[in-house]
Design an enzyme around this catalytic site. Structure first.
Site, PDB file in Angstrom:
ATOM      1  N   ASN A   1      36.958  51.310  29.222  1.00 48.89           N
ATOM      2  CA  ASN A   1      37.001  49.920  28.764  1.00 48.89           C
ATOM      3  C   ASN A   1      38.413  49.392  28.702  1.00 48.89           C
ATOM      4  O   ASN A   1      39.362  50.135  28.490  1.00 48.89           O
ATOM      5  CB  ASN A   1      36.351  49.782  27.378  1.00 48.89           C
ATOM      6  N   ARG A   2      38.522  48.072  28.921  1.00 46.05           N
ATOM      7  CA  ARG A   2      39.825  47.403  28.915  1.00 46.05           C
ATOM      8  C   ARG A   2      40.453  47.455  27.520  1.00 46.05           C
ATOM      9  O   ARG A   2      41.571  47.891  27.354  1.00 46.05           O
ATOM     10  CB  ARG A   2      39.601  45.952  29.369  1.00 46.05           C
TER      11      ARG A   2
ATOM     12  N   GLY B   1      27.989  44.784  23.741  1.00 42.92           N
ATOM     13  CA  GLY B   1      26.602  44.992  23.314  1.00 42.92           C
ATOM     14  C   GLY B   1      25.764  45.727  24.347  1.00 42.92           C
ATOM     15  O   GLY B   1      24.982  46.625  24.004  1.00 42.92           O
ATOM     16  N   ALA B   2      25.918  45.360  25.632  1.00 47.72           N
ATOM     17  CA  ALA B   2      25.104  46.004  26.676  1.00 47.72           C
ATOM     18  C   ALA B   2      25.481  47.477  26.802  1.00 47.72           C
ATOM     19  O   ALA B   2      24.611  48.355  26.897  1.00 47.72           O
ATOM     20  CB  ALA B   2      25.297  45.272  28.014  1.00 47.72           C
TER      21      ALA B   2
ATOM     22  N   LYS C   1      21.611  39.131  16.325  1.00 47.01           N
ATOM     23  CA  LYS C   1      21.139  40.501  16.579  1.00 47.01           C
ATOM     24  C   LYS C   1      21.443  41.471  15.436  1.00 47.01           C
ATOM     25  O   LYS C   1      20.719  42.443  15.247  1.00 47.01           O
ATOM     26  CB  LYS C   1      21.772  41.035  17.876  1.00 47.01           C
TER      27      LYS C   1
HETATM   28  P1  NDP Z   1      30.171  41.635  25.517  1.00 44.97           P
HETATM   29  O1  NDP Z   1      30.956  40.358  25.468  1.00 44.97           O
HETATM   30  O2  NDP Z   1      29.705  42.259  24.258  1.00 44.97           O
HETATM   31  O3  NDP Z   1      31.057  42.757  26.308  1.00 44.97           O
HETATM   32  C1  NDP Z   1      31.680  42.432  27.531  1.00 44.97           C
HETATM   33  C2  NDP Z   1      32.302  43.707  28.105  1.00 44.97           C
HETATM   34  O4  NDP Z   1      32.867  43.391  29.389  1.00 44.97           O
HETATM   35  C3  NDP Z   1      33.469  44.262  27.265  1.00 44.97           C
HETATM   36  O5  NDP Z   1      33.488  45.656  27.378  1.00 44.97           O
HETATM   37  C4  NDP Z   1      34.687  43.650  27.956  1.00 44.97           C
HETATM   38  O6  NDP Z   1      35.871  44.401  27.774  1.00 44.97           O
HETATM   39  C5  NDP Z   1      34.267  43.729  29.405  1.00 44.97           C
HETATM   40  N1  NDP Z   1      34.956  42.771  30.272  1.00 44.97           N
HETATM   41  C6  NDP Z   1      34.719  41.448  30.392  1.00 44.97           C
HETATM   42  N2  NDP Z   1      35.552  40.907  31.314  1.00 44.97           N
HETATM   43  C7  NDP Z   1      36.332  41.919  31.769  1.00 44.97           C
HETATM   44  C8  NDP Z   1      37.390  41.996  32.742  1.00 44.97           C
HETATM   45  N3  NDP Z   1      37.796  40.922  33.405  1.00 44.97           N
HETATM   46  N4  NDP Z   1      37.961  43.202  32.966  1.00 44.97           N
HETATM   47  C9  NDP Z   1      37.553  44.302  32.301  1.00 44.97           C
HETATM   48  N5  NDP Z   1      36.558  44.298  31.362  1.00 44.97           N
HETATM   49  C10 NDP Z   1      35.966  43.113  31.108  1.00 44.97           C
HETATM   50  O7  NDP Z   1      28.960  41.331  26.490  1.00 44.97           O
HETATM   51  P2  NDP Z   1      27.575  42.138  26.603  1.00 44.97           P
HETATM   52  O8  NDP Z   1      27.872  43.585  26.519  1.00 44.97           O
HETATM   53  O9  NDP Z   1      26.569  41.546  25.695  1.00 44.97           O
HETATM   54  O10 NDP Z   1      27.129  41.738  28.083  1.00 44.97           O
HETATM   55  C11 NDP Z   1      27.811  42.255  29.227  1.00 44.97           C
HETATM   56  C12 NDP Z   1      27.065  41.819  30.464  1.00 44.97           C
HETATM   57  O11 NDP Z   1      25.786  42.417  30.446  1.00 44.97           O
HETATM   58  C13 NDP Z   1      26.841  40.292  30.572  1.00 44.97           C
HETATM   59  O12 NDP Z   1      27.269  39.876  31.836  1.00 44.97           O
HETATM   60  C14 NDP Z   1      25.332  40.102  30.463  1.00 44.97           C
HETATM   61  O13 NDP Z   1      24.859  39.114  31.336  1.00 44.97           O
HETATM   62  C15 NDP Z   1      24.820  41.480  30.881  1.00 44.97           C
HETATM   63  N6  NDP Z   1      23.556  41.834  30.248  1.00 44.97           N
HETATM   64  C16 NDP Z   1      22.496  42.055  31.060  1.00 44.97           C
HETATM   65  C17 NDP Z   1      21.274  42.382  30.535  1.00 44.97           C
HETATM   66  C18 NDP Z   1      20.136  42.594  31.464  1.00 44.97           C
HETATM   67  O14 NDP Z   1      18.983  42.682  30.975  1.00 44.97           O
HETATM   68  N7  NDP Z   1      20.361  42.724  32.757  1.00 44.97           N
HETATM   69  C19 NDP Z   1      21.063  42.521  29.081  1.00 44.97           C
HETATM   70  C20 NDP Z   1      22.265  42.323  28.301  1.00 44.97           C
HETATM   71  C21 NDP Z   1      23.456  41.967  28.885  1.00 44.97           C
HETATM   72  P3  NDP Z   1      36.785  44.189  26.450  1.00 44.97           P
HETATM   73  O15 NDP Z   1      36.121  44.977  25.353  1.00 44.97           O
HETATM   74  O16 NDP Z   1      38.086  44.736  26.863  1.00 44.97           O
HETATM   75  O17 NDP Z   1      36.805  42.713  26.184  1.00 44.97           O
END
Ligand code: NDP
Length: 284
Positions: free
Chosen positions: A156-157, A135-136, A73
């Site tokens: 955010n965590r 990313g989302a 990306k």
């Molecule tokens: P990233 O890996 O870039 O980010 C994940 C985020 O989730 C981070 O902020 C992370 O926090 C947080 N996180 C994950 N686990 C935990 C937890 N147990 N407790 C607290 N915070 C947590 O992923 P993306 O942003 O790319 O994707 C996120 C979600 O969005 C995915 O599940 C994906 O399926 C969904 N998505 C859906 C789309 C749609 O069209 N519906 C499009 C794109 C994504 P930290 O920074 O602290 O690690």
């Protein structure tokens, strides 16, 4: 590791379970069939070393555009001729469109979310809370700010990612952004108009997972959105409905980013209902 295994792992990470077909391909091709469009949407795995050649090859073979996902990306931008406004602000492209022989990079994730949100409320002048800073969250934050939200709170965590996104929004967009480290049960500030889960909490198979937030602080006037596409019926979606909130699930964002991509490539506005039905079939 075989190429096939890599690709399947990407799909598993995005949708939380092994899925043999790319849901986006199934959804887009359902729209092509429904509208009698003589087009194809192919799923092709490209390794990082082959990205530049693949982008030139797509042009040579007459592709009208393509989607790209992690890990391409950001890197793909080097091989494009220009960027749309939000893709430029996010520094990430998930949809490439051929315009006058040039490759233009767009980001349709946030725009897809925005289209779903607008079915329920206009973000103009609204106070928004976003959980997550990946990313989302970045795509949604930029697009909601461009649409005129006045305040965005990032929860955010990890502080590093949270502060980075907050700074991007605050410095580059006409919005007041703040960051709250997510260290304990989160109390939703009164007056929150829109609350968005943009973390991966709730993605299959973690069906029991819940955001650590005080549900008593959730007002029925708050619109609640979840990005999780699988399952769309997350605990947050159910809890918010039980509170009387208007709710957007993760399939809405996925469908609408597909709608925008198809419109970019073919000029046709596809029927989102057909696309959603195709996705629901994939996710069973
Ligand atoms: P990233 O890996 O870039 O980010 C994940 C985020 O989730 C981070 O902020 C992370 O926090 C947080 N996180 C994950 N686990 C935990 C937890 N147990 N407790 C607290 N915070 C947590 O992923 P993306 O942003 O790319 O994707 C996120 C979600 O969005 C995915 O599940 C994906 O399926 C969904 N998505 C859906 C789309 C749609 O069209 N519906 C499009 C794109 C994504 P930290 O920074 O602290 O690690």
């Amino acid at each position: 590791m075989s190429k096939e295994l890599n690709f399947k792992q990407e799909l598993t990470a995005a949708f939380g379970q092994p899925i043999s077909e790319n849901p986006t391909q199934v959804m887009v091709e359902a729209a092509y069939r429904h509208h009698g469009l003589d087009w194809r949407y192919l799923t092709i795995e490209v390794g990082p070393d082959d990205l530049e050649t693949a982008v030139s090859g797509a042009k040579a073979m007459g592709f009208q555009g393509f989607n790209c996902t992690i890990p391409h990306k950001v890197k793909v931008i080097e091989y494009l001729d220009g960027l749309g406004e939000s893709a430029s602000l996010m520094g990430a492209v998930n949809c490439v469109v051929r315009k006058d022989g040039k490759w233009i990079g767009e980001n349709t994730d946030g725009k897809g979310f925005l289209a779903s949100l607008r079915e329920l409320t206009d973000p103009q002048g609204k106070k928004v809370v976003i959980f997550g800073a990946g990313g989302a969250a970045r795509a949604i934050g930029v697009e909601v700010a461009l649409a005129g939200a006045t305040e965005i709170m990032i929860v955010n965590r990890s502080a590093g990612r949270g502060e980075e996104l907050t700074t991007l929004l605050d410095d580059k967009l006409p919005v007041s952004a703040s960051f709250i480290p997510w260290e304990k049960t989160f109390t939703i500030p009164s007056g929150t108009d829109v609350l968005i889960n943009a973390t991966s909490i709730g993605l299959f198979p973690d069906l029991e997972a819940r955001l650590d937030l005080d549900l008593d602080s959730l007002s029925p006037d708050t619109v609640v959105a979840d990005v999780i596409p699988n399952p769309p019926d997350t605990n947050l979606v159910r809890d918010a409905r039980a509170k009387g909130c208007q709710v957007i699930d993760g399939l809405g964002m996925l469908v609408n980013q597909g709608v925008i991509g198809i419109k970019h490539w073919t000029g046709v506005d596809p029927d989102p209902k057909v696309m959603r039905a195709a996705l629901e079939e994939v996710f069973g």
